[in-house]
Enzyme design. Sequence first.
Site, PDB file in Angstrom:
ATOM      1  N   ILE A  18       7.910  10.590  30.914  1.00 39.21           N
ATOM      2  CA  ILE A  18       7.793  10.165  32.316  1.00 39.21           C
ATOM      3  C   ILE A  18       9.093   9.508  32.737  1.00 39.21           C
ATOM      4  O   ILE A  18       9.601   8.624  32.027  1.00 39.21           O
ATOM      5  CB  ILE A  18       6.636   9.152  32.449  1.00 39.21           C
ATOM      6  CG1 ILE A  18       5.308   9.831  32.079  1.00 39.21           C
ATOM      7  CG2 ILE A  18       6.565   8.563  33.850  1.00 39.21           C
ATOM      8  CD1 ILE A  18       4.205   8.872  31.782  1.00 39.21           C
ATOM      9  N   PRO A  24      10.334   5.387  23.358  1.00 41.03           N
ATOM     10  CA  PRO A  24      11.208   4.602  24.232  1.00 41.03           C
ATOM     11  C   PRO A  24      10.379   4.149  25.443  1.00 41.03           C
ATOM     12  O   PRO A  24      10.013   4.964  26.285  1.00 41.03           O
ATOM     13  CB  PRO A  24      12.303   5.602  24.633  1.00 41.03           C
ATOM     14  CG  PRO A  24      11.751   6.952  24.345  1.00 41.03           C
ATOM     15  CD  PRO A  24      10.596   6.828  23.426  1.00 41.03           C
ATOM     16  N   ASP A  79       5.929   6.083  28.315  1.00 39.12           N
ATOM     17  CA  ASP A  79       6.838   6.758  27.370  1.00 39.12           C
ATOM     18  C   ASP A  79       7.922   7.457  28.199  1.00 39.12           C
ATOM     19  O   ASP A  79       7.640   8.431  28.897  1.00 39.12           O
ATOM     20  CB  ASP A  79       6.031   7.777  26.549  1.00 39.12           C
ATOM     21  CG  ASP A  79       6.850   8.457  25.473  1.00 39.12           C
ATOM     22  OD1 ASP A  79       8.095   8.491  25.602  1.00 39.12           O
ATOM     23  OD2 ASP A  79       6.247   8.962  24.503  1.00 39.12           O
ATOM     24  N   HIS A  80       9.118   6.934  28.098  1.00 37.02           N
ATOM     25  CA  HIS A  80      10.196   7.442  28.957  1.00 37.02           C
ATOM     26  C   HIS A  80      10.635   8.850  28.574  1.00 37.02           C
ATOM     27  O   HIS A  80      11.381   9.510  29.299  1.00 37.02           O
ATOM     28  CB  HIS A  80      11.397   6.487  28.901  1.00 37.02           C
ATOM     29  CG  HIS A  80      12.154   6.404  30.201  1.00 37.02           C
ATOM     30  ND1 HIS A  80      12.203   7.443  31.100  1.00 37.02           N
ATOM     31  CD2 HIS A  80      12.867   5.406  30.757  1.00 37.02           C
ATOM     32  CE1 HIS A  80      12.935   7.095  32.140  1.00 37.02           C
ATOM     33  NE2 HIS A  80      13.345   5.850  31.971  1.00 37.02           N
ATOM     34  N   ARG A  81      10.162   9.340  27.415  1.00 33.62           N
ATOM     35  CA  ARG A  81      10.470  10.729  27.061  1.00 33.62           C
ATOM     36  C   ARG A  81       9.674  11.676  27.955  1.00 33.62           C
ATOM     37  O   ARG A  81      10.111  12.793  28.230  1.00 33.62           O
ATOM     38  CB  ARG A  81      10.102  11.004  25.599  1.00 33.62           C
ATOM     39  CG  ARG A  81      10.927  10.220  24.606  1.00 33.62           C
ATOM     40  CD  ARG A  81      10.405  10.433  23.199  1.00 33.62           C
ATOM     41  NE  ARG A  81       8.997  10.048  23.083  1.00 33.62           N
ATOM     42  CZ  ARG A  81       8.245  10.235  22.000  1.00 33.62           C
ATOM     43  NH1 ARG A  81       8.765  10.830  20.946  1.00 33.62           N
ATOM     44  NH2 ARG A  81       6.986   9.842  21.965  1.00 33.62           N
TER      45      ARG A  81
END
Length: 633
Positions: free
Chosen positions: A609, A429, A605-607
């Site tokens: 950060i 994501p 990577d929004h997982r």
Amino acid sequence: MSTEIIRVPDIGGAADVDVIEISVKVGDTIEADQSIIVLETDKASMDVPAPKAGKVTAIHIKEGDTVSEGDDILTIELEAGASETAPAVEEETAQAAPMTTAASEQTVMVPDIGGAEGVDVIEVCVAEGDDVQEGDSIIVLETDKASMDIPSPFSGKVVKLMIKEGDTVSEGDEILAVTVEGAAAPVAEAKSEPAPAQSASAPIAGGVEAVNVPDIGGATDVDVIEVSVAVGDKVAEGDSIIVLETDKASMDIPAPKSGTVKSLSLKEGDKVSEGTLILELEVEGDVAAPQAPATPEKVAAPAAQSPATKAPAKAAPEVDQSAVLAEPSKKVHAGPAVRMLARELGVDLSLVRPTGPRNRILKEDLHAYVKAAVQKAASAPAAGATGGAGLPTVPDQDFSKFGEVEVVKMSKIQRLTAENMVRNSLVVPQVTQFDKADISNLEEFRKSLKPEMEKQGVKLTPLPFLIKAVAQAMVANPSFNVSLMSDGESYVQKHYVHIGIAVDSPVGLVVPVLRDADKKSVVQIAKEAGELIKKALDKQLKPADMQGGCFTISSLGAIGGTGFTPIVNCPEVGILGVSKADIEPRWNGKEFEPRTMLPLCLSYDHRAINGGDAGRFLTYLNALLSDVRRLTL
Ligand code: CAO
């Protein structure tokens, strides 16, 4: 508060029975009747329920052990107020209780089932006339909490069945009558019972019979989930013709006789009740059997009519009556607890590979199947750039209809890049944040150094400054220097800073890695980056040159553009896109000044950060690039 040891109850005299599952662990709070272990003999498996509620303080056996009646299973701390008398389990029996009715005939009753009442009979494993061996499963019961096989207490011939699937029973209810081995023939009244029929059938004319839905335990408007035959099909007696499904179970309805299907009155999705016409059957050998009464009620077979009732009594019931199978005819071998779990998970047991004795499906098999299915689904996008598992494909077109074309083979690097891009864009994501750094001072400094550096054979572009600044930002913001573990529960925090440089090479996009960028000077970085870029352009990069990156910089500054959204280069969690610097008017509080502004595009990577961390990283990076002196700190 006192403790109590729960022991193996009466298990029909069987000794050294395999413990195939321990269903609780130390520290668990268990309820009365909750299954605590699963035992398996040659003939049946059974859940052993806890006789009382309490907290498990010790477990005295492990999976793979063998046990007999009276062996210690576990110790529980009794709940306050619970009876502290002798262990109730000692009084329990998991075995059907025999009652002598005649010298040669025994009535088997529902044994102590932990006080549960009105328990569903989900499977009747024997039919009248079957031979049963002591310990053979005769029925399967299911409560809210557990299911259990009830084994026969002795060997003999079943002369009368008193219950059917769908019935509810309590302790002491009669299950069946059996003549003990070597004893006389069944008693007279058993003979007077009508022979169990298959689906209800009634003669129409010329050997054609109507086949109706039999007694299905009083259930009405039951879903037809499968019609297993078509008009013209030849069926043998006992072949499944339709499959019905209620809230609790699915069941095959077998053909009452052999013959040819003349007409079908049902389709999938229809709802039926007892007596609904299923089909017309041209019965083999002329007319309907004389003993078949005209009314469905009189010949209606109990719901237990299923292939299971036709199975030899010595075999454990093989046809799944409770799980909804993709292929209802495929036989599986599994205990009731496994079947219940399969239903909960929506797993088709016929697809699960058995590893238990006699091809029995164990709980571990079910877990392994579910795990593999989940992993397969998660890894499907990596299967290929075009049409990997689970990915829609873009159909090929005949482009030559529109003009001259040629088909060109992709290089290996192009194919790998395509695969990685698909995987990374599907799995990660990603969010991209934008900023502009005022690099006026940096550019002034760089241009002043350039001639001197050129003499040393070093080309000083903005790139080495960017590498140095990113490396320092990584040290200051360690959340960018991680890789996520595939277990979804942990990540790797790196304590080194290796920066990848995306290079547009003749063979495609490659990413050589510059090591320990945080510990090197801008000039040293410029030298090493120049060497790596040259190797890339000369196709001299080795695999080791492209491994170990923590973060990637993709600079399109020399090419143009005002911004783009780079794709994170997994397993890294961040990538910096750099576009072309340009002179822009900037308000300094008094007037507009011409400043050199560098567009920065940070994808992450929004997982791993969150937006706040990314904002801080980009602001920190911006500050370093805006004041080149900071890069030397
Ligand atoms: N803004 C303005 N000018 C820039 C600039 C920028 N952001 N970056 C570089 N330039 C200038 C350089 O200063 C140089 O000019 P001078 O010689 O006058 O100083 C000129 O552009 C050419 O630079 P370069 O291309 O030789 O060197 P580089 O260090 O900027 O780039 C490399 C090297 C390997 C990053 C580049 O050649 C490259 O391959 N980029 C493409 C990367 C790519 O394909 N990314 C997309 C991947 S998908 O996300």
